[in-house]
Design a protein around this motif. Sequence first.
Motif, PDB file in Angstrom:
ATOM      1  N   THR A  52       0.811  -1.221   0.000  1.00  0.00           N
ATOM      2  CA  THR A  52       0.000   0.000   0.000  1.00  0.00           C
ATOM      3  C   THR A  52       0.844   1.271   0.000  1.00  0.00           C
ATOM      4  O   THR A  52       0.345   2.327  -0.377  1.00  0.00           O
ATOM      5  CB  THR A  52      -0.979   0.021   1.200  1.00  0.00           C
ATOM      6  N   LEU A  83      -1.592  -6.929  -0.245  1.00  0.00           N
ATOM      7  CA  LEU A  83      -2.427  -5.740  -0.135  1.00  0.00           C
ATOM      8  C   LEU A  83      -1.872  -4.658  -1.056  1.00  0.00           C
ATOM      9  O   LEU A  83      -0.682  -4.352  -1.005  1.00  0.00           O
ATOM     10  CB  LEU A  83      -2.425  -5.217   1.302  1.00  0.00           C
ATOM     11  N   SER A  84      -2.729  -4.101  -1.886  1.00  0.00           N
ATOM     12  CA  SER A  84      -2.275  -3.057  -2.801  1.00  0.00           C
ATOM     13  C   SER A  84      -3.405  -2.070  -3.053  1.00  0.00           C
ATOM     14  O   SER A  84      -4.538  -2.478  -3.301  1.00  0.00           O
ATOM     15  CB  SER A  84      -1.829  -3.676  -4.127  1.00  0.00           C
ATOM     16  N   THR A  85      -3.080  -0.794  -2.996  1.00  0.00           N
ATOM     17  CA  THR A  85      -4.066   0.243  -3.298  1.00  0.00           C
ATOM     18  C   THR A  85      -3.678   1.045  -4.535  1.00  0.00           C
ATOM     19  O   THR A  85      -4.433   1.885  -4.987  1.00  0.00           O
ATOM     20  CB  THR A  85      -4.228   1.213  -2.104  1.00  0.00           C
ATOM     21  N   ASN A  86      -2.497   0.776  -5.079  1.00  0.00           N
ATOM     22  CA  ASN A  86      -2.019   1.478  -6.269  1.00  0.00           C
ATOM     23  C   ASN A  86      -2.371   0.630  -7.488  1.00  0.00           C
ATOM     24  O   ASN A  86      -1.831  -0.461  -7.657  1.00  0.00           O
ATOM     25  CB  ASN A  86      -0.503   1.687  -6.163  1.00  0.00           C
ATOM     26  N   PRO A  87      -3.257   1.119  -8.367  1.00  0.00           N
ATOM     27  CA  PRO A  87      -3.671   0.325  -9.526  1.00  0.00           C
ATOM     28  C   PRO A  87      -2.505  -0.105 -10.422  1.00  0.00           C
ATOM     29  O   PRO A  87      -2.526  -1.203 -10.974  1.00  0.00           O
ATOM     30  CB  PRO A  87      -4.617   1.252 -10.295  1.00  0.00           C
ATOM     31  N   THR A  90      -0.791  -3.019  -8.638  1.00  0.00           N
ATOM     32  CA  THR A  90      -1.676  -4.189  -8.698  1.00  0.00           C
ATOM     33  C   THR A  90      -1.658  -4.806 -10.095  1.00  0.00           C
ATOM     34  O   THR A  90      -1.546  -6.031 -10.243  1.00  0.00           O
ATOM     35  CB  THR A  90      -3.116  -3.799  -8.311  1.00  0.00           C
ATOM     36  N   THR A  91      -1.743  -3.960 -11.126  1.00  0.00           N
ATOM     37  CA  THR A  91      -1.716  -4.443 -12.505  1.00  0.00           C
ATOM     38  C   THR A  91      -0.394  -5.140 -12.808  1.00  0.00           C
ATOM     39  O   THR A  91      -0.370  -6.216 -13.416  1.00  0.00           O
ATOM     40  CB  THR A  91      -1.949  -3.279 -13.491  1.00  0.00           C
ATOM     41  N   ASN A 106      -7.448  -5.023  -2.508  1.00  0.00           N
ATOM     42  CA  ASN A 106      -7.349  -3.570  -2.480  1.00  0.00           C
ATOM     43  C   ASN A 106      -7.690  -3.159  -1.051  1.00  0.00           C
ATOM     44  O   ASN A 106      -8.844  -3.193  -0.643  1.00  0.00           O
ATOM     45  CB  ASN A 106      -8.333  -2.955  -3.477  1.00  0.00           C
ATOM     46  N   TYR A 107      -6.673  -2.798  -0.286  1.00  0.00           N
ATOM     47  CA  TYR A 107      -6.857  -2.550   1.140  1.00  0.00           C
ATOM     48  C   TYR A 107      -6.075  -1.322   1.553  1.00  0.00           C
ATOM     49  O   TYR A 107      -4.909  -1.169   1.199  1.00  0.00           O
ATOM     50  CB  TYR A 107      -6.377  -3.761   1.939  1.00  0.00           C
ATOM     51  N   CYS A 108      -6.712  -0.481   2.315  1.00  0.00           N
ATOM     52  CA  CYS A 108      -6.040   0.706   2.852  1.00  0.00           C
ATOM     53  C   CYS A 108      -6.246   0.713   4.351  1.00  0.00           C
ATOM     54  O   CYS A 108      -7.195   1.295   4.860  1.00  0.00           O
ATOM     55  CB  CYS A 108      -6.603   1.975   2.206  1.00  0.00           C
TER      56      CYS A 108
END
Length: 173
Positions: A52, A83-87, A90-91, A106-108
């Motif tokens: 994140t 856990l990733s919030t940066n598209p 994640t891609t 997708n977790y913050c």
Amino acid sequence: MSTGHVEYASLDGTHIFKLIGEVRAQSCISLDKLLSKIEQQTNVVGAIVDLTQTTFIDSTVLGVLAKLGLKLKQVHQIQAVMLSTNPDITTLANSMGLGQVFVILNYCGDPSVCTRALIEEHVTHSNMLSTVLDAHKTLMKLNDSNQNMFEPLVKQLQKEQDNLEQVSNQQNV
């Protein structure tokens, strides 16, 4: 040089890896050694990779993370969580096949999770070469696209490693 770092915490068999900033191959030596230790443990119940706060991640780091996910599945029958919030991150993770070995969410959450920075290992050309080679070999195992993309690099790195070993063996004679 890397402007990011890896932090780590463990509690009752759950291992947490937090990658912060621009995380590159130089940060992988300590992480790779830690993964080898974790693989030998018998009380592993889970793993979380927190991306994140990651702004950049290179293929060597992705390969080391793939190795973590694969080993947890094979040795401990555990599916790790990423856990990733940066598209973009994640891609990239999904395109490299990490979705096969991680549940990517997708977790913050709370940024103040109690992790500590891994101590940077003394980086030699030989251990960096070994880590980069192993990470890319692991990525190649995940899918055909990675196999095609990284095969020339892996062949070149393997050749370099073989040459280093040959020189080292000649010096020890």
